[in-house]
Write an enzyme that holds these catalytic residues in place. Sequence first.
Site, PDB file in Angstrom:
ATOM      1  N   GLY A   1     145.557 -52.503  13.727  1.00  0.00           N
ATOM      2  CA  GLY A   1     145.542 -53.239  13.702  1.00  0.00           C
ATOM      3  C   GLY A   1     143.484 -52.875  13.031  1.00  0.00           C
TER       4      GLY A   1
ATOM      5  N   CYS B   1     143.185 -54.990  18.967  1.00  0.00           N
ATOM      6  CA  CYS B   1     144.379 -54.350  18.231  1.00  0.00           C
ATOM      7  C   CYS B   1     143.689 -53.083  17.341  1.00  0.00           C
ATOM      8  CB  CYS B   1     145.181 -55.113  17.489  1.00  0.00           C
ATOM      9  SG  CYS B   1     147.083 -53.908  16.133  1.00  0.00           S
TER      10      CYS B   1
ATOM     11  N   GLU C   1     149.158 -60.401  17.372  1.00  0.00           N
ATOM     12  CA  GLU C   1     150.491 -58.964  17.288  1.00  0.00           C
ATOM     13  C   GLU C   1     151.832 -59.139  17.497  1.00  0.00           C
ATOM     14  OE1 GLU C   1     149.446 -55.958  19.701  1.00  0.00           O
ATOM     15  OE2 GLU C   1     147.709 -56.326  19.480  1.00  0.00           O
TER      16      GLU C   1
ATOM     17  N   CYS D   1     150.203 -47.330  19.612  1.00  0.00           N
ATOM     18  CA  CYS D   1     149.195 -48.456  20.037  1.00  0.00           C
ATOM     19  C   CYS D   1     148.199 -47.507  19.708  1.00  0.00           C
ATOM     20  CB  CYS D   1     149.993 -49.355  21.991  1.00  0.00           C
ATOM     21  SG  CYS D   1     148.845 -50.117  22.692  1.00  0.00           S
TER      22      CYS D   1
ATOM     23  N   HIS E   1     151.624 -53.388   9.762  1.00  0.00           N
ATOM     24  CA  HIS E   1     150.011 -53.999   9.713  1.00  0.00           C
ATOM     25  C   HIS E   1     149.765 -54.973   7.943  1.00  0.00           C
ATOM     26  CE1 HIS E   1     148.547 -53.067  13.250  1.00  0.00           C
ATOM     27  NE2 HIS E   1     148.907 -51.597  12.808  1.00  0.00           N
TER      28      HIS E   1
HETATM   29  O1  ZDP Z   1     153.203 -53.019  16.746  1.00  0.00           O
HETATM   30  C1  ZDP Z   1     153.353 -53.757  17.858  1.00  0.00           C
HETATM   31  O2  ZDP Z   1     154.425 -54.366  17.522  1.00  0.00           O
HETATM   32  C2  ZDP Z   1     151.994 -53.792  18.363  1.00  0.00           C
HETATM   33  N1  ZDP Z   1     151.776 -55.257  19.644  1.00  0.00           N
HETATM   34  C3  ZDP Z   1     151.777 -53.143  19.364  1.00  0.00           C
HETATM   35  C4  ZDP Z   1     150.782 -52.784  20.209  1.00  0.00           C
HETATM   36  C5  ZDP Z   1     149.779 -52.288  19.367  1.00  0.00           C
HETATM   37  C6  ZDP Z   1     148.253 -52.123  20.140  1.00  0.00           C
HETATM   38  N2  ZDP Z   1     147.358 -53.823  20.378  1.00  0.00           N
HETATM   39  C7  ZDP Z   1     147.005 -51.480  19.460  1.00  0.00           C
HETATM   40  O3  ZDP Z   1     146.004 -51.754  20.395  1.00  0.00           O
HETATM   41  O4  ZDP Z   1     147.434 -50.777  18.452  1.00  0.00           O
HETATM   42  C8  ZDP Z   1     148.274 -51.667  21.324  1.00  0.00           C
END
Ligand code: ZDP
Length: 290
Positions: free
Chosen positions: A232, A229, A220, A76, A171
Site C-alpha cells: 500500500g 501495508c 486492507e 505482501c 490498491h
Molecule cells: O492484498 C491483500 O489482500 C492484502 N491484505 C495483502 C497483505 C498486504 C500487506 N499488508 C503488505 O504489507 O503489503 C501484507
Amino acid sequence: MTTLSFSKYHGLGNDFILVDNRASSEPMITPEQAVAVCDRNFGIGADGVIFVLPATGETDYSMRIYNSDGSEPEMCGNGIRCLAKFIVGLEAADGRALQLPQTYQIHTLAGTIRPQLQPGGQVTVDMGEPNLLAQEIPTTLAAEQEKAIDKPLEVAGQPWQVTCVSMGNPHCITFVDDVAAVPLAEIGPQFESHPAFPARINTEFVEVVQPDYLKMRVWERGAGPTLACGTGACALLVAAVLNGKSDHKATVELPGGCLEIEWAQSNRVFMTGPATLVFSGNVFVDAAGR
Ligand code: ZDP
C-alpha cells in the site's frame, strides 16, 4: 491434533506467522486453519500466515500468504521483509553464513520480488513495476486498457476521487486533508467490497504533509485496519506522483511507523523498512481449524 512450528514477526506492527514450508510445495495448513491461528483471542494473533516454500524456476524460495480471513493475496510488502529475516534464521540453522547485504529472489503470485538485507538491519525490497491499467488492477473505473487516475467514486453516499494501482495486489488510493478524521471502520469495508473492484481492494487514505512526507491509514482487503501495508505504501507513492502531489522518493508514515519508498527511473518501486522477530513457538492446529 497437528502441531505447527512458527515464528511470529512484524513489520511496523503488520504482524505475521511465518512457517518453514520448505519440505513441500503446498502450504502445510489450510486457509481455514490460517483464520484460526490468526485469531487474536482463539489463536496466536496475526494479520496473515506466510509460508516459505521451495524455489520455483530461477528463484531461491517461493512465498505464499493467507490473509487473516483465509483469502490469498498475490503479494505482501511488509510480509516479504519478515520472510527475508526468517530465511536468514533457517539458513543459519543449516550452517549457512550470512554476508550482508544479502539479496534473495522470491517467487510470489506477483512475480519475482527481491528483498535485500542491509547491514543496519533494515530490509530494502525491489517490489517490481506498478501496474496501472484498469484491467490489471482490476477495476471498472476506467476502460480496460486505461489508467484509473483521479476518478470519481461514490462510497458510503459520499463522493471520493480515487487512483488505482496494482503492486501485484490491488490498491485504491484517495487523498484527504486529515487522515486522522477518516472513519475507517465504517467506510473501509464499503471500499473493499465496492462493485467497481471485482477482486476486492486494499484502500489507502493519504494526507500529503510535504511532497516527500505522506501520512496514510489503510483498510486492507481480507485483514481490515492494519498498522501498516508495504504494498500500500508503494502504491500510494505511485498514485501521489501520478497526481502531481509528491516527489519520486518519500517517507510514508503508517500507523505503525515509517517506510522509505522510491519509484525509481527504472519504473521499479523500492521499499525500505524494518522487520522484527517477536517470538517462536508451536501451535496446535486441529483439522477443523478451531
Ligand atoms: O492484498 C491483500 O489482500 C492484502 N491484505 C495483502 C497483505 C498486504 C500487506 N499488508 C503488505 O504489507 O503489503 C501484507
